[in-house]
Design an enzyme around this catalytic site. Structure first.
Site, PDB file in Angstrom:
ATOM      1  N   SER A   1       0.809  -1.223   0.000  1.00 32.59           N
ATOM      2  CA  SER A   1       0.000   0.000   0.000  1.00 32.59           C
ATOM      3  C   SER A   1       0.843   1.276   0.000  1.00 32.59           C
ATOM      4  O   SER A   1       0.318   2.352  -0.278  1.00 32.59           O
ATOM      5  CB  SER A   1      -0.963   0.007   1.192  1.00 32.59           C
ATOM      6  OG  SER A   1      -0.257  -0.006   2.407  1.00 32.59           O
TER       7      SER A   1
ATOM      8  N   HIS B   1       9.658  -1.628   2.013  1.00 32.86           N
ATOM      9  CA  HIS B   1       9.723  -1.738   3.474  1.00 32.86           C
ATOM     10  C   HIS B   1       9.572  -3.189   3.881  1.00 32.86           C
ATOM     11  O   HIS B   1       8.785  -3.933   3.308  1.00 32.86           O
ATOM     12  CB  HIS B   1       8.650  -0.883   4.152  1.00 32.86           C
ATOM     13  CG  HIS B   1       7.262  -1.067   3.616  1.00 32.86           C
ATOM     14  ND1 HIS B   1       6.853  -0.545   2.411  1.00 32.86           N
ATOM     15  CD2 HIS B   1       6.190  -1.728   4.105  1.00 32.86           C
ATOM     16  CE1 HIS B   1       5.592  -0.862   2.180  1.00 32.86           C
ATOM     17  NE2 HIS B   1       5.158  -1.592   3.195  1.00 32.86           N
TER      18      HIS B   1
HETATM   19  P1  5GP Z   1       2.172  -2.337   3.067  1.00 31.35           P
HETATM   20  O1  5GP Z   1       0.708  -2.616   3.077  1.00 31.35           O
HETATM   21  O2  5GP Z   1       2.540  -1.354   1.993  1.00 31.35           O
HETATM   22  O3  5GP Z   1       3.040  -3.550   3.070  1.00 31.35           O
HETATM   23  O4  5GP Z   1       2.471  -1.660   4.473  1.00 31.35           O
HETATM   24  C1  5GP Z   1       2.319  -0.312   4.723  1.00 31.35           C
HETATM   25  C2  5GP Z   1       2.274  -0.156   6.232  1.00 31.35           C
HETATM   26  O5  5GP Z   1       2.504   1.212   6.551  1.00 31.35           O
HETATM   27  C3  5GP Z   1       0.927  -0.527   6.869  1.00 31.35           C
HETATM   28  O6  5GP Z   1       1.117  -1.573   7.812  1.00 31.35           O
HETATM   29  C4  5GP Z   1       0.459   0.772   7.521  1.00 31.35           C
HETATM   30  O7  5GP Z   1      -0.194   0.560   8.752  1.00 31.35           O
HETATM   31  C5  5GP Z   1       1.751   1.556   7.670  1.00 31.35           C
HETATM   32  N1  5GP Z   1       1.566   2.996   7.632  1.00 31.35           N
HETATM   33  C6  5GP Z   1       0.805   3.695   6.740  1.00 31.35           C
HETATM   34  N2  5GP Z   1       0.875   5.012   6.992  1.00 31.35           N
HETATM   35  C7  5GP Z   1       1.708   5.146   8.073  1.00 31.35           C
HETATM   36  C8  5GP Z   1       2.172   6.295   8.799  1.00 31.35           C
HETATM   37  O8  5GP Z   1       1.830   7.440   8.519  1.00 31.35           O
HETATM   38  N3  5GP Z   1       3.011   6.051   9.845  1.00 31.35           N
HETATM   39  C9  5GP Z   1       3.413   4.782  10.194  1.00 31.35           C
HETATM   40  N4  5GP Z   1       4.239   4.680  11.236  1.00 31.35           N
HETATM   41  N5  5GP Z   1       3.000   3.701   9.512  1.00 31.35           N
HETATM   42  C10 5GP Z   1       2.155   3.879   8.478  1.00 31.35           C
END
Ligand code: 5GP
Length: 114
Positions: free
Chosen positions: A95, A100
């Site tokens: 997302s 990461h």
């Molecule tokens: P993905 O779904 O891309 O693997 O993970 C993105 C992660 O970023 C999600 O677990 C979400 O909760 C986290 N996340 C999104 N926006 C923020 C933010 O503003 N601050 C922090 N610390 N984490 C975030």
């Protein structure tokens, strides 16, 4: 001109986050919406969008990133284990378009993921 992602803003300290570790190659901070008692994200300082693009890095850079992920996990003292997750692209439900690694732990995790 592309907009900065939220993780670039966190890396650049333009938005607050709970940073647990940083050095010249990575920044590690707590996930804002934790999916486990311990949920930390590790990003490389040099931005790439997805895991797929790691093929463009040399072995030393890839190795430095993964060693840091292991070191951050060790600092979190997840003695009973943990999981590293890297979501990639649409099917991976990535997302945020900034590579990461999730470190998830502090409870028994189930398998397989959804
Ligand atoms: P993905 O779904 O891309 O693997 O993970 C993105 C992660 O970023 C999600 O677990 C979400 O909760 C986290 N996340 C999104 N926006 C923020 C933010 O503003 N601050 C922090 N610390 N984490 C975030």
């Amino acid at each position: 001109v592309s907009e900065k992602t939220i993780f670039e803003k966190i890396r650049d300290k333009e938005v607050p986050s709970e940073i647990v570790y940083e050095d010249d190659s990575v920044v590690a901070f707590r996930d804002i919406d934790p999916k486990a008692p311990v949920h930390v994200l590790v990003i490389p300082r040099d931005k790439i969008e997805t895991f797929s693009q790691l093929t463009g890095w040399d072995d030393a850079a890839v190795g430095a990133f993964f060693r840091r992920v292991s070191e951050v996990a060790q600092r979190l003292e997840l003695d009973k284990g943990y999981r590293i997750v890297i979501n990639c692209g649409a099917h991976g439900q990535q997302s945020v378009d900034y590579l990461h690694a999730h470190i998830l732990g502090g409870r028994q995790l189930s398998w397989p993921p959804g």
